[in-house]
Design a protein around this motif. Sequence first.
Motif, PDB file in Angstrom:
ATOM      1  N   LEU A   1       1.991 -27.386  42.093  1.00  0.00           N
ATOM      2  CA  LEU A   1       1.619 -27.305  40.683  1.00  0.00           C
ATOM      3  C   LEU A   1       2.558 -26.347  39.958  1.00  0.00           C
ATOM      4  CD1 LEU A   1      -2.280 -26.990  40.913  1.00  0.00           C
ATOM      5  CD2 LEU A   1      -1.010 -28.991  40.112  1.00  0.00           C
ATOM      6  N   HIS A   2       2.663 -26.526  38.652  1.00  0.00           N
ATOM      7  CA  HIS A   2       3.356 -25.565  37.797  1.00  0.00           C
ATOM      8  C   HIS A   2       2.295 -24.623  37.268  1.00  0.00           C
ATOM      9  CE1 HIS A   2       5.609 -24.774  33.750  1.00  0.00           C
ATOM     10  NE2 HIS A   2       5.566 -23.700  34.523  1.00  0.00           N
ATOM     11  N   VAL A   3       2.310 -23.379  37.737  1.00  0.00           N
ATOM     12  CA  VAL A   3       1.259 -22.416  37.418  1.00  0.00           C
ATOM     13  C   VAL A   3       1.762 -21.426  36.375  1.00  0.00           C
ATOM     14  CG1 VAL A   3      -0.335 -20.687  38.319  1.00  0.00           C
ATOM     15  CG2 VAL A   3       0.300 -22.654  39.732  1.00  0.00           C
ATOM     16  N   VAL A   4       0.957 -21.233  35.349  1.00  0.00           N
ATOM     17  CA  VAL A   4       1.253 -20.274  34.291  1.00  0.00           C
ATOM     18  C   VAL A   4       0.063 -19.333  34.149  1.00  0.00           C
ATOM     19  CG1 VAL A   4       1.592 -19.982  31.808  1.00  0.00           C
ATOM     20  CG2 VAL A   4       2.829 -21.780  33.026  1.00  0.00           C
ATOM     21  N   ALA A   5       0.311 -18.044  34.323  1.00  0.00           N
ATOM     22  CA  ALA A   5      -0.714 -17.023  34.113  1.00  0.00           C
ATOM     23  C   ALA A   5      -0.364 -16.242  32.858  1.00  0.00           C
ATOM     24  CB  ALA A   5      -0.784 -16.089  35.324  1.00  0.00           C
ATOM     25  N   TRP A   6      -1.312 -16.129  31.946  1.00  0.00           N
ATOM     26  CA  TRP A   6      -0.997 -15.455  30.689  1.00  0.00           C
ATOM     27  C   TRP A   6      -1.618 -14.073  30.610  1.00  0.00           C
ATOM     28  CZ3 TRP A   6      -3.798 -18.087  25.906  1.00  0.00           C
ATOM     29  CH2 TRP A   6      -5.165 -17.811  25.939  1.00  0.00           C
ATOM     30  N   ASP A   7      -1.032 -13.262  29.713  1.00  0.00           N
ATOM     31  CA  ASP A   7      -1.709 -12.120  29.125  1.00  0.00           C
ATOM     32  C   ASP A   7      -2.261 -12.623  27.804  1.00  0.00           C
ATOM     33  OD1 ASP A   7      -1.048 -10.218  31.083  1.00  0.00           O
ATOM     34  OD2 ASP A   7       0.819  -9.659  30.076  1.00  0.00           O
ATOM     35  N   ALA A   8      -3.578 -12.648  27.662  1.00  0.00           N
ATOM     36  CA  ALA A   8      -4.162 -13.059  26.381  1.00  0.00           C
ATOM     37  C   ALA A   8      -3.673 -12.140  25.267  1.00  0.00           C
ATOM     38  CB  ALA A   8      -5.680 -13.021  26.470  1.00  0.00           C
ATOM     39  N   ARG A   9      -3.758 -12.629  24.035  1.00  0.00           N
ATOM     40  CA  ARG A   9      -3.354 -11.790  22.899  1.00  0.00           C
ATOM     41  C   ARG A   9      -4.042 -10.427  23.000  1.00  0.00           C
ATOM     42  NH1 ARG A   9      -4.912 -13.627  17.230  1.00  0.00           N
ATOM     43  NH2 ARG A   9      -3.806 -15.543  17.815  1.00  0.00           N
ATOM     44  N   GLY A  10      -3.278  -9.371  22.784  1.00  0.00           N
ATOM     45  CA  GLY A  10      -3.828  -8.025  22.857  1.00  0.00           C
ATOM     46  C   GLY A  10      -3.978  -7.484  24.261  1.00  0.00           C
ATOM     47  N   TYR A  11      -3.429  -8.161  25.248  1.00  0.00           N
ATOM     48  CA  TYR A  11      -3.529  -7.742  26.647  1.00  0.00           C
ATOM     49  C   TYR A  11      -2.138  -7.669  27.272  1.00  0.00           C
ATOM     50  CZ  TYR A  11      -8.612  -8.276  26.882  1.00  0.00           C
ATOM     51  OH  TYR A  11      -9.969  -8.127  26.691  1.00  0.00           O
ATOM     52  N   GLY A  12      -2.010  -6.804  28.278  1.00  0.00           N
ATOM     53  CA  GLY A  12      -0.793  -6.751  29.067  1.00  0.00           C
ATOM     54  C   GLY A  12       0.446  -6.612  28.207  1.00  0.00           C
ATOM     55  N   ASP A  13       1.382  -7.537  28.380  1.00  0.00           N
ATOM     56  CA  ASP A  13       2.639  -7.514  27.636  1.00  0.00           C
ATOM     57  C   ASP A  13       2.639  -8.464  26.449  1.00  0.00           C
ATOM     58  OD1 ASP A  13       3.896  -5.623  29.373  1.00  0.00           O
ATOM     59  OD2 ASP A  13       4.170  -7.224  30.844  1.00  0.00           O
ATOM     60  N   SER A  14       1.472  -9.019  26.102  1.00  0.00           N
ATOM     61  CA  SER A  14       1.362  -9.824  24.886  1.00  0.00           C
ATOM     62  C   SER A  14       1.182  -8.914  23.677  1.00  0.00           C
ATOM     63  CB  SER A  14       0.180 -10.799  24.986  1.00  0.00           C
ATOM     64  OG  SER A  14       0.453 -11.829  25.898  1.00  0.00           O
ATOM     65  N   ASP A  15       1.417  -9.480  22.512  1.00  0.00           N
ATOM     66  CA  ASP A  15       1.329  -8.704  21.275  1.00  0.00           C
ATOM     67  C   ASP A  15      -0.108  -8.378  20.922  1.00  0.00           C
ATOM     68  OD1 ASP A  15       4.068  -8.936  20.988  1.00  0.00           O
ATOM     69  OD2 ASP A  15       3.972 -10.500  19.445  1.00  0.00           O
ATOM     70  N   ASP A  16      -0.294  -7.219  20.283  1.00  0.00           N
ATOM     71  CA  ASP A  16      -1.531  -6.950  19.567  1.00  0.00           C
ATOM     72  C   ASP A  16      -1.493  -7.719  18.249  1.00  0.00           C
ATOM     73  OD1 ASP A  16      -2.952  -5.152  21.331  1.00  0.00           O
ATOM     74  OD2 ASP A  16      -1.388  -3.678  20.892  1.00  0.00           O
ATOM     75  N   TYR A  17      -2.538  -7.608  17.454  1.00  0.00           N
ATOM     76  CA  TYR A  17      -2.647  -8.412  16.236  1.00  0.00           C
ATOM     77  C   TYR A  17      -3.518  -7.663  15.244  1.00  0.00           C
ATOM     78  CZ  TYR A  17      -6.893  -9.377  18.824  1.00  0.00           C
ATOM     79  OH  TYR A  17      -8.049  -9.209  19.548  1.00  0.00           O
ATOM     80  N   ASP A  18      -3.371  -7.997  13.973  1.00  0.00           N
ATOM     81  CA  ASP A  18      -4.137  -7.346  12.916  1.00  0.00           C
ATOM     82  C   ASP A  18      -5.484  -8.030  12.732  1.00  0.00           C
ATOM     83  OD1 ASP A  18      -2.035  -5.573  12.362  1.00  0.00           O
ATOM     84  OD2 ASP A  18      -1.107  -6.973  10.939  1.00  0.00           O
ATOM     85  N   GLY A  19      -6.443  -7.287  12.249  1.00  0.00           N
ATOM     86  CA  GLY A  19      -7.733  -7.851  11.902  1.00  0.00           C
ATOM     87  C   GLY A  19      -8.648  -8.060  13.088  1.00  0.00           C
TER      88      GLY A  19
END
Length: 274
Positions: free
Chosen positions: A50-68
Amino acid sequence: MDTCQSFSIGPAPRIRVDSVGSGELLVLLHGIGGNRRNWRVNLPALAAGLHVVAWDARGYGDSDDYDGALDFRDFARDLVRVLDHFGAGRAHILGLSMGSWIAMDFAANWPERVGTLTLCATHTGFAQFSDAAKAEFVRSRKAPLLGGAEPADIALPVARSLVSPSASAEALDQLVDSMARLHKGSFIKAIEAVVHTDYRDSLPRIAVPTHVICGTDDPLTTADMAREVADLVPGAELTIIPGAGHLVNIEKPQEFDAAAVGFLRRHAGAATDA
């Protein structure tokens, strides 16, 4: 296992992913105290075919934070972006705890894009709990942080509250590391948003192969809660792993991998575009 590649998917908030393997797409969604590193022990087994992709959800790990404030559906909208980035019309979705509710929300709103669902350490959503219980869930997690503590300060006691009595020191250390990496502001937003989840009505409409996995010693999302989810989803399979706490994939990786991979192999092709 192929070399794991890490990169970000835009536009903002950019989503950081680990990507490995080839074949049908499998996306791994971590819990409210997690990040994509939580799956690294499982990647070799899951990426076999399989092609496996594990994410950092928004605001987690190395993903961006966000406003609001966070609209919980923002997570599912981000998942659409991930599938689009890889050109996948449909994908296998595997989520643990908060990740399982993201998976449920995605399946309810983009059912045509789901090949299979694997729901780990889960329940039907927080609507089943009383207002007092929900308020306590939020208070107990927010209060130390609002009082000046940092995620690293609460990591050990929170991790201890989630593992089984037989958890190894290595498993506990992984959880502590995971909690210590939390983005304080985004974690608080997720806590406030997750208590509004309710999937009791949408679960019976799921029409793809579904697998529910839980640990016998999970103090947060119990085996009875997992059984309720499995009973609501037509034809769902249920695997209960002895001696595992909330982070079943970390505490019992071999047993988890065997159960998850076995299910996915039986249903290979379910995510193939028509």
